[in-house]
Enzyme design. Structure first.
Site, short mmCIF file in Angstrom:
data_model
loop_
_atom_site.label_atom_id
_atom_site.label_comp_id
_atom_site.label_asym_id
_atom_site.label_seq_id
_atom_site.Cartn_x
_atom_site.Cartn_y
_atom_site.Cartn_z
N HIS A 30 14.59 -19.72 -62.27
CA HIS A 30 13.15 -19.86 -62.44
C HIS A 30 12.48 -18.48 -62.52
O HIS A 30 12.56 -17.70 -61.57
CB HIS A 30 12.59 -20.65 -61.25
CG HIS A 30 11.13 -20.91 -61.30
ND1 HIS A 30 10.25 -20.37 -60.40
CD2 HIS A 30 10.39 -21.66 -62.15
CE1 HIS A 30 9.02 -20.78 -60.67
NE2 HIS A 30 9.08 -21.57 -61.73
N GLU A 57 14.42 -19.91 -67.06
CA GLU A 57 13.08 -20.49 -67.21
C GLU A 57 12.06 -19.38 -67.29
O GLU A 57 12.15 -18.39 -66.56
CB GLU A 57 12.77 -21.41 -66.03
CG GLU A 57 11.51 -22.25 -66.18
CD GLU A 57 10.22 -21.53 -65.75
OE1 GLU A 57 9.13 -22.03 -66.08
OE2 GLU A 57 10.33 -20.48 -65.09
N ASP A 59 7.72 -18.39 -68.98
CA ASP A 59 6.41 -18.85 -69.43
C ASP A 59 5.94 -17.91 -70.53
O ASP A 59 6.33 -16.74 -70.55
CB ASP A 59 5.39 -18.78 -68.28
CG ASP A 59 5.98 -19.29 -66.96
OD1 ASP A 59 5.85 -20.48 -66.69
OD2 ASP A 59 6.56 -18.46 -66.22
N HIS A 72 3.82 -15.47 -66.33
CA HIS A 72 3.38 -16.74 -65.78
C HIS A 72 1.86 -16.86 -65.69
O HIS A 72 1.27 -17.84 -66.14
CB HIS A 72 3.98 -16.98 -64.39
CG HIS A 72 3.50 -18.24 -63.75
ND1 HIS A 72 2.40 -18.30 -62.92
CD2 HIS A 72 3.98 -19.51 -63.83
CE1 HIS A 72 2.20 -19.54 -62.53
NE2 HIS A 72 3.15 -20.30 -63.05
#
Length: 267
Positions: A30, A57, A59, A72
């Site tokens: 993450h 993962e 963003d 993020h």
């Protein structure tokens, strides 16, 4: 410990999108792992890959001049020595900020090229980031390597409409709610086109992930990926329950739990 390799009830690993083709649950780093304070940086992702992670993962946002960055928050303030909203800053301004005072904010294109052997789970944080992301995936022929998601149901639907079946997407918030209702045998309409449900184990007082939810997802050909799990006992319990993937900030912890369940190394 139970071996979770190809357990009964999990959808066939050969069915559907290549991103999902695994006989073991997927272990996601993450934001590359946040314990070091260098989340969403090349250094964090390189460390995750060095530990054996093959699913990362991240963003994406866009700057004022259209650069697609892995980050993020909507602003630089929390994790960098810079400040201000990314959408209002140029790439030149954003590129001067340092995450944790050390690492630059990366362009997502650079990350995609730097780690050709990994797959990316991408949370599209703003509407402005969607088309630049899809254009990048087209240029790099990277459709098999990504899953795109967003809390915004309309954004997920637009991604599928623009890219077609070559793009794997997760359910948006409305789709997850519909799946939870279907698990209670209530006739809620489930959006078509997604390949997985990426959900928290709980939302406030509501338990999201249980056997009924997983069964409802698997009955519809959907995988269940749970975020963000940083406790080893909870990670182990979720693997025993039959989830198809877990996202964590604590990379060594999840690696060890997966290994104990016969699900490491990843494929």
């Amino acid at each position: 410990m139970t071996n979770v390799r190809t357990p009964q009830g999990r959808p066939s690993p050969t069915a559907g999108h290549p991103f999902l083709a695994s006989t073991v649950p997927l272990a996601f780093a993450h934001r590359g792992g946040t314990a070091s304070g260098l989340e969403n940086t090349h250094a964090a992702f390189a460390r995750a890959v060095g530990l054996g992670y093959r699913y990362l993962e991240t963003d994406v946002h866009t700057t004022a001049d259209g650069a697609l960055v892995a980050f993020h928050d909507a602003t630089l303030d929390r994790t960098t020595d810079g400040s201000g909203p990314i959408a209002a800053l140029s790439w030149a301004e954003v590129s001067r900020a340092r995450v944790g005072g050390r690492e630059p904010v990366p362009l997502f294109a650079d990350l995609l090229r730097a780690f050709p052997g990994v797959r990316w789970n991408i949370d599209v944080k703003t509407e402005s980031a969607l088309v630049p992301l899809l254009e990048l995936l087209e240029r790099e022929s990277a459709w098999d390597r990504v899953c795109v998601g967003s809390f915004a149901e309309a954004r997920v639907a637009r991604a599928r409409a623009l890219a077609g079946p070559r793009l794997l997407t997760s359910l948006g918030t409305g789709g997850v709610l519909a799946l939870r209702m279907r698990s209670y045998r209530l006739p809620w309409r489930l959006p078509a086109g997604a390949g997985c449900a990426q959900v928290p184990e709980r939302h406030g007082r509501l338990r999201v992930v249980d056997r009924a939810f997983i069964a409802a997802a698997h009955a519809r050909g959907l995988r269940v990926h749970v975020w963000t799990v940083n406790d080893p006992d909870r990670a182990a319990a979720l693997l025993e329950l039959g989830v198809d993937g877990i996202m964590t900030d604590r990379l060594e912890m999840l690696r060890d739990v997966f290994a104990a369940h016969g699900a490491w190394p990843p494929e």
